[in-house]
Design an enzyme around this catalytic site. Sequence first.
Site, PDB file in Angstrom:
ATOM      1  CG  ASP A 207       1.422   0.122   0.589  1.00 39.23           C
ATOM      2  OD1 ASP A 207       0.481  -1.133   0.058  1.00 39.23           O
ATOM      3  OD2 ASP A 207       2.694  -0.344   0.272  1.00 39.23           O
TER       4      ASP A 207
ATOM      5  N   GLY B 200       5.428  -4.532  -5.935  1.00 38.49           N
ATOM      6  CA  GLY B 200       6.689  -4.630  -6.570  1.00 38.49           C
ATOM      7  C   GLY B 200       6.694  -4.410  -8.138  1.00 38.49           C
TER       8      GLY B 200
ATOM      9  CB  SER C  82      10.635  -1.200  -8.346  1.00 41.90           C
ATOM     10  OG  SER C  82       9.905   0.016  -7.364  1.00 41.90           O
TER      11      SER C  82
ATOM     12  CB  ALA D 133       7.104   1.910  -3.363  1.00 47.43           C
TER      13      ALA D 133
END
Length: 274
Positions: A79, A202, A204, A225
């Site tokens: 990543d 992104g 989360s 993440a």
Amino acid sequence: MRLQDKFLELRRKGQGILATNFYNFETLEGVILAAKMRNQPIVLQLTRSTVEYMGLPVAYQLAKSMLEHHDVQGWVHLDHGDSYDLVAQCLDIGFDSVMIDASEQSFKDNIEITTKVVKLAETYGANVEAELGYIAKLGQSKETSGFTTPEDAKAFVDATGVNALAIAIGTAHGFYDKEPKLDLERLSNIAKVTDATLVLHGSSGIPDQSLRAAISRGITKVNLATEIKNIFMRSLKTELMTNDNIDLRKVFPKATDKVVGLVMRKLEVVNNNL
């Protein structure tokens, strides 16, 4: 099955796959157990920071052995790879997929290094992901605009031959100060002009309904993440504050269980059409 082939299968079905970062044995175990319980495939992601923390051979072999041990279909992915050398090291050790992130460079330079990585990865049969547009990283302003345009996405994929493309449609890495608004119309327009797998970084803090809408509009890979780190560390801190047990083998599993619960719920959201 190669990851890029799995992406094609999912895209034809209008489905998504969860890609989760891990940081140690406990967070990896939480992710793997959740995928096993849901009977869903998973992409396991490592960043440079985790590679340097755990050691590349250890991190890679741990991920592969855990997938095999628990009989979970999964792939290991780099990543936000920030250099050709790191990408080459990961491919050489056996990574199924790599990301070269040159999104902060010029469009021309992004194309140049991505093309170089694609050519290298072809010799390994590996998937390649790139990023186009501005997706705020940790510490960067979430107010700065720089959404990916359909025209740039098409030109970039055509020029590089990249398999997957992380696009900027309103997300950012880390938690949000306010609920993000995804530009779903932009996403639909990008999906119409390129066959590349579209990736949402992104996730989360993104509401469930927004994630489902993004998948229905063309997103295939959903990265997770920050929420994993957050729930593990907060749970661990709480546990350490409430007892004096020094046996980490008894303390850590409680935080791992929280990761299991989080990832199971995210898998249900991402794979709601399965």
